[in-house]
Scaffold this motif. Sequence first.
Motif, PDB file in Angstrom:
ATOM      1  N   LEU A   1      14.349  -3.977  -9.755  1.00  0.00           N
ATOM      2  CA  LEU A   1      13.147  -3.150  -9.809  1.00  0.00           C
ATOM      3  C   LEU A   1      13.397  -1.760  -9.228  1.00  0.00           C
ATOM      4  O   LEU A   1      12.724  -0.801  -9.605  1.00  0.00           O
ATOM      5  CB  LEU A   1      12.002  -3.843  -9.064  1.00  0.00           C
ATOM      6  CG  LEU A   1      11.451  -5.100  -9.743  1.00  0.00           C
ATOM      7  CD1 LEU A   1      10.343  -5.711  -8.900  1.00  0.00           C
ATOM      8  CD2 LEU A   1      10.946  -4.788 -11.135  1.00  0.00           C
ATOM      9  N   ASP A   2      14.334  -1.644  -8.300  1.00  0.00           N
ATOM     10  CA  ASP A   2      14.735  -0.312  -7.844  1.00  0.00           C
ATOM     11  C   ASP A   2      15.366   0.461  -8.993  1.00  0.00           C
ATOM     12  O   ASP A   2      15.067   1.633  -9.218  1.00  0.00           O
ATOM     13  CB  ASP A   2      15.753  -0.422  -6.694  1.00  0.00           C
ATOM     14  CG  ASP A   2      15.092  -0.656  -5.346  1.00  0.00           C
ATOM     15  OD1 ASP A   2      13.919  -0.271  -5.186  1.00  0.00           O
ATOM     16  OD2 ASP A   2      15.739  -1.228  -4.454  1.00  0.00           O
ATOM     17  N   HIS A   3      16.262  -0.204  -9.694  1.00  0.00           N
ATOM     18  CA  HIS A   3      16.969   0.436 -10.804  1.00  0.00           C
ATOM     19  C   HIS A   3      16.020   0.782 -11.940  1.00  0.00           C
ATOM     20  O   HIS A   3      16.219   1.772 -12.658  1.00  0.00           O
ATOM     21  CB  HIS A   3      18.066  -0.500 -11.306  1.00  0.00           C
ATOM     22  CG  HIS A   3      19.030   0.135 -12.248  1.00  0.00           C
ATOM     23  ND1 HIS A   3      19.737  -0.582 -13.184  1.00  0.00           N
ATOM     24  CD2 HIS A   3      19.403   1.426 -12.416  1.00  0.00           C
ATOM     25  CE1 HIS A   3      20.507   0.239 -13.874  1.00  0.00           C
ATOM     26  NE2 HIS A   3      20.320   1.452 -13.430  1.00  0.00           N
ATOM     27  N   LEU A   4      14.974  -0.025 -12.114  1.00  0.00           N
ATOM     28  CA  LEU A   4      14.031   0.169 -13.215  1.00  0.00           C
ATOM     29  C   LEU A   4      13.422   1.563 -13.203  1.00  0.00           C
ATOM     30  O   LEU A   4      13.260   2.205 -14.248  1.00  0.00           O
ATOM     31  CB  LEU A   4      12.931  -0.894 -13.130  1.00  0.00           C
ATOM     32  CG  LEU A   4      11.951  -0.994 -14.287  1.00  0.00           C
ATOM     33  CD1 LEU A   4      12.673  -1.399 -15.558  1.00  0.00           C
ATOM     34  CD2 LEU A   4      10.861  -2.012 -13.951  1.00  0.00           C
TER      35      LEU A   4
ATOM     36  N   LEU B   1      17.101  -3.577 -15.967  1.00  0.00           N
ATOM     37  CA  LEU B   1      16.742  -4.781 -15.219  1.00  0.00           C
ATOM     38  C   LEU B   1      17.980  -5.575 -14.813  1.00  0.00           C
ATOM     39  O   LEU B   1      17.868  -6.704 -14.344  1.00  0.00           O
ATOM     40  CB  LEU B   1      15.818  -5.680 -16.048  1.00  0.00           C
ATOM     41  CG  LEU B   1      14.321  -5.400 -15.940  1.00  0.00           C
ATOM     42  CD1 LEU B   1      13.543  -6.411 -16.763  1.00  0.00           C
ATOM     43  CD2 LEU B   1      13.840  -5.420 -14.498  1.00  0.00           C
ATOM     44  N   SER B   2      19.152  -4.986 -15.000  1.00  0.00           N
ATOM     45  CA  SER B   2      20.378  -5.673 -14.590  1.00  0.00           C
ATOM     46  C   SER B   2      20.558  -5.569 -13.081  1.00  0.00           C
ATOM     47  O   SER B   2      20.256  -4.533 -12.480  1.00  0.00           O
ATOM     48  CB  SER B   2      21.586  -5.033 -15.293  1.00  0.00           C
ATOM     49  OG  SER B   2      22.801  -5.559 -14.778  1.00  0.00           O
TER      50      SER B   2
ATOM     51  N   SER C   1      24.479  -2.094 -11.082  1.00  0.00           N
ATOM     52  CA  SER C   1      24.275  -0.685 -11.399  1.00  0.00           C
ATOM     53  C   SER C   1      25.215   0.158 -10.537  1.00  0.00           C
ATOM     54  O   SER C   1      25.963  -0.377  -9.713  1.00  0.00           O
ATOM     55  CB  SER C   1      22.814  -0.269 -11.157  1.00  0.00           C
ATOM     56  OG  SER C   1      22.472  -0.422  -9.791  1.00  0.00           O
ATOM     57  N   ARG C   2      25.150   1.451 -10.728  1.00  0.00           N
ATOM     58  CA  ARG C   2      26.011   2.364  -9.975  1.00  0.00           C
ATOM     59  C   ARG C   2      25.247   2.973  -8.805  1.00  0.00           C
ATOM     60  O   ARG C   2      24.092   3.389  -8.949  1.00  0.00           O
ATOM     61  CB  ARG C   2      26.469   3.505 -10.883  1.00  0.00           C
ATOM     62  CG  ARG C   2      27.248   3.059 -12.104  1.00  0.00           C
ATOM     63  CD  ARG C   2      28.713   2.957 -11.802  1.00  0.00           C
ATOM     64  NE  ARG C   2      29.490   2.593 -12.988  1.00  0.00           N
ATOM     65  CZ  ARG C   2      30.799   2.615 -13.052  1.00  0.00           C
ATOM     66  NH1 ARG C   2      31.511   2.997 -11.997  1.00  0.00           N
ATOM     67  NH2 ARG C   2      31.436   2.248 -14.157  1.00  0.00           N
ATOM     68  N   ASN C   3      25.883   3.032  -7.656  1.00  0.00           N
ATOM     69  CA  ASN C   3      25.330   3.807  -6.554  1.00  0.00           C
ATOM     70  C   ASN C   3      25.456   5.286  -6.893  1.00  0.00           C
ATOM     71  O   ASN C   3      26.530   5.744  -7.325  1.00  0.00           O
ATOM     72  CB  ASN C   3      26.073   3.507  -5.253  1.00  0.00           C
ATOM     73  CG  ASN C   3      25.645   2.184  -4.642  1.00  0.00           C
ATOM     74  OD1 ASN C   3      24.535   1.704  -4.872  1.00  0.00           O
ATOM     75  ND2 ASN C   3      26.528   1.576  -3.863  1.00  0.00           N
TER      76      ASN C   3
ATOM     77  N   LYS D   1       0.808  -1.221   0.000  1.00  0.00           N
ATOM     78  CA  LYS D   1       0.000   0.000   0.000  1.00  0.00           C
ATOM     79  C   LYS D   1       0.836   1.265   0.000  1.00  0.00           C
ATOM     80  O   LYS D   1       0.296   2.368  -0.119  1.00  0.00           O
ATOM     81  CB  LYS D   1      -0.959  -0.010   1.195  1.00  0.00           C
ATOM     82  CG  LYS D   1      -1.969  -1.153   1.131  1.00  0.00           C
ATOM     83  CD  LYS D   1      -2.979  -1.082   2.263  1.00  0.00           C
ATOM     84  CE  LYS D   1      -3.996  -2.202   2.155  1.00  0.00           C
ATOM     85  NZ  LYS D   1      -5.007  -2.154   3.238  1.00  0.00           N
ATOM     86  N   THR D   2       2.138   1.117   0.186  1.00  0.00           N
ATOM     87  CA  THR D   2       3.043   2.274   0.139  1.00  0.00           C
ATOM     88  C   THR D   2       4.187   1.957  -0.809  1.00  0.00           C
ATOM     89  O   THR D   2       4.532   0.788  -1.012  1.00  0.00           O
ATOM     90  CB  THR D   2       3.612   2.596   1.530  1.00  0.00           C
ATOM     91  OG1 THR D   2       4.324   1.445   2.022  1.00  0.00           O
ATOM     92  CG2 THR D   2       2.500   2.966   2.504  1.00  0.00           C
ATOM     93  N   PRO D   3       4.818   2.963  -1.393  1.00  0.00           N
ATOM     94  CA  PRO D   3       5.929   2.708  -2.330  1.00  0.00           C
ATOM     95  C   PRO D   3       7.082   1.987  -1.641  1.00  0.00           C
ATOM     96  O   PRO D   3       7.487   2.348  -0.547  1.00  0.00           O
ATOM     97  CB  PRO D   3       6.340   4.121  -2.773  1.00  0.00           C
ATOM     98  CG  PRO D   3       5.155   4.984  -2.506  1.00  0.00           C
ATOM     99  CD  PRO D   3       4.497   4.402  -1.292  1.00  0.00           C
ATOM    100  N   LYS D   4       7.595   0.947  -2.292  1.00  0.00           N
ATOM    101  CA  LYS D   4       8.690   0.166  -1.729  1.00  0.00           C
ATOM    102  C   LYS D   4       9.935   0.197  -2.617  1.00  0.00           C
ATOM    103  O   LYS D   4      11.007  -0.221  -2.182  1.00  0.00           O
ATOM    104  CB  LYS D   4       8.253  -1.289  -1.514  1.00  0.00           C
ATOM    105  CG  LYS D   4       7.082  -1.439  -0.548  1.00  0.00           C
ATOM    106  CD  LYS D   4       6.735  -2.897  -0.337  1.00  0.00           C
ATOM    107  CE  LYS D   4       5.496  -3.052   0.551  1.00  0.00           C
ATOM    108  NZ  LYS D   4       5.692  -2.520   1.905  1.00  0.00           N
ATOM    109  N   LEU D   5       9.791   0.651  -3.834  1.00  0.00           N
ATOM    110  CA  LEU D   5      10.921   0.693  -4.763  1.00  0.00           C
ATOM    111  C   LEU D   5      11.501   2.102  -4.787  1.00  0.00           C
ATOM    112  O   LEU D   5      10.764   3.078  -4.890  1.00  0.00           O
ATOM    113  CB  LEU D   5      10.481   0.289  -6.177  1.00  0.00           C
ATOM    114  CG  LEU D   5       9.816  -1.085  -6.290  1.00  0.00           C
ATOM    115  CD1 LEU D   5       9.397  -1.358  -7.723  1.00  0.00           C
ATOM    116  CD2 LEU D   5      10.758  -2.185  -5.792  1.00  0.00           C
ATOM    117  N   ASP D   6      12.805   2.188  -4.682  1.00  0.00           N
ATOM    118  CA  ASP D   6      13.462   3.497  -4.599  1.00  0.00           C
ATOM    119  C   ASP D   6      14.690   3.519  -5.515  1.00  0.00           C
ATOM    120  O   ASP D   6      15.685   2.826  -5.247  1.00  0.00           O
ATOM    121  CB  ASP D   6      13.887   3.775  -3.158  1.00  0.00           C
ATOM    122  CG  ASP D   6      14.504   5.156  -2.996  1.00  0.00           C
ATOM    123  OD1 ASP D   6      14.513   5.934  -3.979  1.00  0.00           O
ATOM    124  OD2 ASP D   6      14.966   5.460  -1.883  1.00  0.00           O
ATOM    125  N   PRO D   7      14.650   4.291  -6.605  1.00  0.00           N
ATOM    126  CA  PRO D   7      15.808   4.368  -7.510  1.00  0.00           C
ATOM    127  C   PRO D   7      17.065   4.896  -6.833  1.00  0.00           C
ATOM    128  O   PRO D   7      18.173   4.628  -7.304  1.00  0.00           O
ATOM    129  CB  PRO D   7      15.325   5.330  -8.605  1.00  0.00           C
ATOM    130  CG  PRO D   7      13.835   5.317  -8.524  1.00  0.00           C
ATOM    131  CD  PRO D   7      13.512   5.086  -7.084  1.00  0.00           C
TER     132      PRO D   7
END
Length: 444
Positions: free
Chosen positions: A239-242, A221-222, A225-227, A42-48
């Motif tokens: 999915l965060d990176h997406l 979708l890899s 990735s870079r911090n 119910k709340t956003p869980k993915l964070d780029p």
Amino acid sequence: MTAVLAHGLGGSTDLPIPFTFALIGASWALTVSFVVLAFAWKTPKLDPDRPGRALPDWVTRFADSPITRNVLAGVALVLTAWVALAAFFGPSTSADNALPGVFYVLLWVGLVAASLAFGPIWRVLSPVRTVHRMGCAVLGRSPGERNRRYGDSWGYRPAVVGLFAFVWLELAYSNPGSVTAVRTWCVAYLVTTLAGAVVAGERWCERGDPFEVYSTLASRLSPLSRNRGDGRIALRNPLDHLGSMPVRAGSVALMATLLGSTAFDSFSAFPWWQRTLDAAGGPVAETLARTAGLLVFIGFVGVSFWAATRATGGLRPEQRAALPGLLSHSLIPIIIGYVFAHYLTYLVEKGQATVILLADPLGRGWNLLGLGNAEVAYILSEHPSATASIKVLCVLIGHVLGVVAAHDASVRILPRGHQLTGQLALLLTMVTYTFGGLYLLFGG
């Protein structure tokens, strides 16, 4: 269509999983995933911006080393020249020339696999970037010096045009396996992309090169990735990176072109469509019919996604207009799933045949590295049940990940009170994509 273009396993008779079972599994997978998301997410869980688990420092140092990058760029440039030998001086038939296989298999499909494994690798391998940087070094200027000449309003639109030109050649042109046709396309691509880089700097490569944009899209979708803080290479939730995919002009058109063209490729194998083309009355009429069909599929994906994402209440007109772009990244898993479902056999088996042909680019009996005596291992074709299961799973996993990405973005973007109902049209659209994709994959 020539042998090198015989994608996948064919129609439903080649896939031993009953079509009805595949549809039931798809409907349950999507329904259950949406119910779970609606009640437990119910709340956003993915964070780029969430940092991943950083790999040891030496990994980043090795990847960023000028030696590493220059060696990879040099190898790619040499391979480009090697393929050019086949293109200009090799056998004239596509069955004996490595160029069509390099173009349609190693580049188009292999680039997706490489980008998933290593990130946006075309930035390093691109022969256009390498030649442009060499020219800038000779002239004593920065490769990004003219970036401002690339207008923000252009977005991904030049890349969309390039990607459409590719899929048109593969799926609509009357003789897509022609060495001459593929060679002409490649020359036009190199000239256009290099001219764009000269005029508008490396930003043209980043946003206008169809293969670099395609590679970057797949790399979202890899797991690598870079911090953002320190630039270190890290393992992250893909999915965060997406969600870090920039929203630019042409974002929806980009997704629609990739998804719609793959769907049309499956559709083009239907017997009744082949009969329709046979009755069209010649190569020109067939090309026009295929072009119309390709545009219909791309248009359907684009319009249906655009309409579904805007079908929510509680938003101002300008907010509603921005929704298709803000949610467009949710189509990336679906695109990648379809690519592997449709082209997996193609990549594994035709890829081997292409590498063998590359050992003798001029058709003179060369046997580099002993590859001339190698035989293609038909690993997937000899195990149709396992291959069919993998293909179905690719579609289903892609759609489930797409639903997750769309739901998380909707919870983040949509106003309270519309976060669930505002997703219903998009869910229905994704279910349509799933059923349609499986129907096309099984050849009806």
